[in-house]
Design a protein around this motif. Structure first.
Motif, mmCIF file in Angstrom:
data_model
loop_
_atom_site.group_PDB
_atom_site.id
_atom_site.type_symbol
_atom_site.label_atom_id
_atom_site.label_comp_id
_atom_site.label_asym_id
_atom_site.label_seq_id
_atom_site.Cartn_x
_atom_site.Cartn_y
_atom_site.Cartn_z
ATOM 1 N N GLN A 116 -17.544 -13.071 -16.852
ATOM 2 C CA GLN A 116 -16.339 -13.709 -16.330
ATOM 3 C C GLN A 116 -16.674 -14.631 -15.157
ATOM 4 O O GLN A 116 -16.151 -15.734 -15.053
ATOM 5 C CB GLN A 116 -15.338 -12.640 -15.900
ATOM 6 N N ARG A 117 -17.555 -14.210 -14.268
ATOM 7 C CA ARG A 117 -17.958 -15.031 -13.123
ATOM 8 C C ARG A 117 -18.664 -16.299 -13.589
ATOM 9 O O ARG A 117 -18.387 -17.394 -13.087
ATOM 10 C CB ARG A 117 -18.862 -14.216 -12.192
ATOM 11 N N ARG A 118 -19.556 -16.157 -14.574
ATOM 12 C CA ARG A 118 -20.248 -17.344 -15.096
ATOM 13 C C ARG A 118 -19.254 -18.311 -15.731
ATOM 14 O O ARG A 118 -19.335 -19.527 -15.533
ATOM 15 C CB ARG A 118 -21.315 -16.934 -16.100
ATOM 16 N N SER A 119 -18.302 -17.784 -16.490
ATOM 17 C CA SER A 119 -17.293 -18.624 -17.138
ATOM 18 C C SER A 119 -16.440 -19.345 -16.095
ATOM 19 O O SER A 119 -16.181 -20.542 -16.210
ATOM 20 C CB SER A 119 -16.410 -17.764 -18.040
ATOM 21 N N LYS A 120 -16.022 -18.636 -15.078
ATOM 22 C CA LYS A 120 -15.209 -19.232 -14.010
ATOM 23 C C LYS A 120 -15.988 -20.319 -13.295
ATOM 24 O O LYS A 120 -15.484 -21.415 -13.053
ATOM 25 C CB LYS A 120 -14.782 -18.158 -13.022
#
Length: 159
Positions: A70-74
């Protein structure tokens, strides 16, 4: 007592090592813990408490992997927004002329208008804090302003 304290210290060290392994590569850790839980349940007799502990560790590792994804996507999405893209660019080469090495925030500092001009401001170390930062209004300005507002007041009163 010393034996119990040593066992407690060893268990704490193992928990810390497990957390570091999960932090480093959570998906590989989740796979290993899931396999260990399956092995514990396949043993004769089944080791239910060990299997439950491994399943908890599996869930923890999967949660960490989900957070990382999720952090990478954000970060990927924010890096494509023009207002945030300078925050995600690699550091720029030194542009200040002093030969200093580039820092992570230099790219951002170079993209914000006016921040590079701070070095050109004059020092005010000996000025008192109450000294105005700009010149006062030109002579006669307050009179012109007073007349302007008087006229506005007359127009509002006439309506």
């Amino acid at each position: 007592r010393r034996a119990r304290a040593a066992i407690q210290d060893l268990q704490d060290a193992l928990r810390d090592a497990q957390a570091r392994v999960i932090e480093r590569d959570p998906l590989v850790s989740a796979k290993w813990f899931a396999r260990a839980a399956a092995d514990a349940l396949a043993a004769a007799p089944p080791k239910k408490s060990a299997a439950a502990a491994h399943q908890r560790s599996t869930l923890e590792a999967l949660g960490k992997a989900g957070q990382d994804a999720q952090r990478r996507s954000k970060n990927l999405r924010l890096s494509q927004v023009p207002g945030f893209s300078p925050l995600y660019l690699p550091p720029a080469a030194p542009a200040w002329g002093d030969g200093a090495t580039a820092r992570a925030g230099d790219r951002l500092m170079q993209t914000i208008p006016g921040l590079r001009e701070w070095g050109r401001l004059r020092d005010r170390l000996n000025d008192p804090l109450t000294t105005p930062t700009r010149d006062t209004d030109p002579p006669g300005f307050s009179d012109a302003l007073r007349v302007y507002f008087e006229l506005l007041g007359k127009e509002d009163g006439g309506k």
